[in-house]
Design an enzyme around this catalytic site. Structure first.
Site, PDB file in Angstrom:
ATOM      1  N   ARG A 126      -3.604 -10.329   4.593  1.00 41.84           N
ATOM      2  CA  ARG A 126      -4.053 -10.277   3.194  1.00 41.84           C
ATOM      3  C   ARG A 126      -2.937  -9.660   2.370  1.00 41.84           C
ATOM      4  NH1 ARG A 126      -6.200  -6.890  -0.468  1.00 41.84           N
ATOM      5  NH2 ARG A 126      -7.803  -7.709  -1.854  1.00 41.84           N
ATOM      6  N   LYS A 168       0.820  -1.222   0.000  1.00 42.89           N
ATOM      7  CA  LYS A 168       0.000   0.000   0.000  1.00 42.89           C
ATOM      8  C   LYS A 168       0.850   1.267   0.000  1.00 42.89           C
ATOM      9  CE  LYS A 168      -4.400  -1.916   1.267  1.00 42.89           C
ATOM     10  NZ  LYS A 168      -5.400  -2.229   2.266  1.00 42.89           N
TER      11      LYS A 168
END
Ligand code: HH2
Length: 269
Positions: free
Chosen positions: A246, A212
Site C-alpha cells: 500500500r 511513514k
C-alpha cells in the site's frame, strides 16, 4: 495473484499525514486514481478518514461525501484495477460497494463495527484486516508488547478466525501488521525483519510503510523525500513474504518490486 500487487493510496481527506488536502476535489482525485493504475496499481484504496496519530474521528456522512463521488468516478472509468474503500464504517463501505468497490480495508479489523464483517461476507468482498494497538488518537503514546511479532501474529490469527466465523471465505482475507499503528521505530523494524512469521499464517500480507514517520526518523527526510526509504522497505518486505504494498509512490515501488521479484523468482523472470 501475480508476484506482487500494489495498492495505490488515494486519500480524500483534508488532514492525511502525507497527502492531506491534495485531492479535495473529486475530479482531481479520480484523475490521480487513474494515474496510479497507469503506474502499476492493481488496487486503488480510497480513504475519507485519516488514521494518522492523533487524528480525530470523522462522522459517516462527511466520510461518505468525500469518498462516494471518487469511487463512482473511478468505477465509471472501468480501469483494470479493483477499487478498495479504506473505512471502519459499515454504512460507508456499503455505499462504496454499491458504487463499485470490491475490497474493504478496515484498519480496525472489524473491531470498530463487527457488522462490517457481515457486509463483506454477504457481498463476497476481498478485505484487509490490520493490526492496531489502541486507537489513532492515542496509539503512539508509549506502545508496549511482550514480543511485537508474536503479539501481532496472534491478533491477526484471531481476527482471521473471527472473519471466517462471520461467513467470510478465507481466500478473501489479507492481513496487515499495521506499520506505525501503535508501534515504535524498533517495533516497526522488528516487524519488517521478521515479516516471514506473519506470512506463515498463510494469507497474503499487506504492507503499508509508505512515507511513514519511521522512515523519516531513519533518513531525516520529510514526507515528500521518503520515496527511496519506502522502496527499500517494500523490497525487504517482498523478500520476507509480503505480497500487497500500500503506497503513494506507485511507479517507484513498482520498479523496485519488479527487480526484486525477477531476482528472487526461482526460474528467472
Ligand atoms: N496506513 C494508513 C492508512 N490505512 N491501511 C492498511 N491496510 N495498512 C496501512 O499501513 C495503512 C492503512 C495510513 O497512511 P495514509 O493513508 O497515508 O495516511 P492517513 O491515515 O493520515 O490518511
Amino acid at each position: 495473484m501475480t508476484a506482487f500487487e500494489i495498492m495505490g493510496v488515494l486519500n480524500v481527506t483534508p488532514d492525511s499525514f502525507s497527502d492531506g488536502g491534495t485531492f479535495d476535489d473529486a475530479e482531481d482525485a479520480v484523475r490521480h486514481g487513474r494515474r496510479l493504475v497507469e503506474e502499476g496499481a492493481a488496487i486503488v484504496d480510497v480513504g475519507g478518514e485519516s488514521t494518522r496519530p492523533g487524528a480525530a474521528p470523522v462522522p459517516a456522512a462527511e466520510e461518505l461525501r468525500r469518498v462516494l463521488p471518487v469511487v463512482e468516478g473511478l468505477a465509471a472509468l472501468g480501469l483494470p484495477a479493483r477499487i478498495s474503500v479504506d473505512t471502519m464504517k459499515t454504512g460507508v463501505a456499503a455505499a462504496a460497494v454499491d458504487a463499485g468497490a470490491t475490497y474493504v480495508n478496515d484498519v480496525t479489523a472489524f473491531r470498530h463495527e463487527p457488522d462490517l464483517a457481515g457486509l463483506v461476507a454477504d457481498r463476497d468482498l476481498d478485505c484487509c484486516l490490520m493490526h492496531m494497538l489502541g486507537e489513532p488518537r492515542t496509539m503512539q503514546e508509549d506502545p508496549r508488547y511482550d514480543d511485537v511479532v508474536d503479539d501481532v501474529k496472534g491478533f491477526l490469527e484471531e481476527r482471521l478466525a473471527a472473519a471466517v466465523a462471520a461467513g467470510i471465505r478465507e481466500e478473501r482475507v489479507q492481513l496487515d501488521p499495521g506499520i506505525g499503528f501503535g508501534k515504535t521505530l524498533a517495533h516497526n523494524l522488528e516487524l519488517l525483519r521478521r515479516l516471514d512469521e506473519i506470512a506463515a499464517i498463510g494469507r497474503p500480507v499487506v504492507l503499508g510503510t509508505s512515507r511513514k514517520s519511521f522512515i523519516g526518523r531513519l533518513t531525516g527526510r520529510d514526507v515528500a523525500g521518503r520515496v527511496h526509504g519506502t522502496v527499500a522497505t517494500c523490497v525487504l518486505g517482498y523478500e520476507r513474504g509480503a505480497r500487497v504494498f500500500r503506497v503513494h509512490d506507485v511507479a517507484a515501488v513498482h520498479d523496485g518490486l519488479s527487480v526484486a521479484a525477477a531476482t528472487l523468482a526461482p526460474d528467472g523472470p
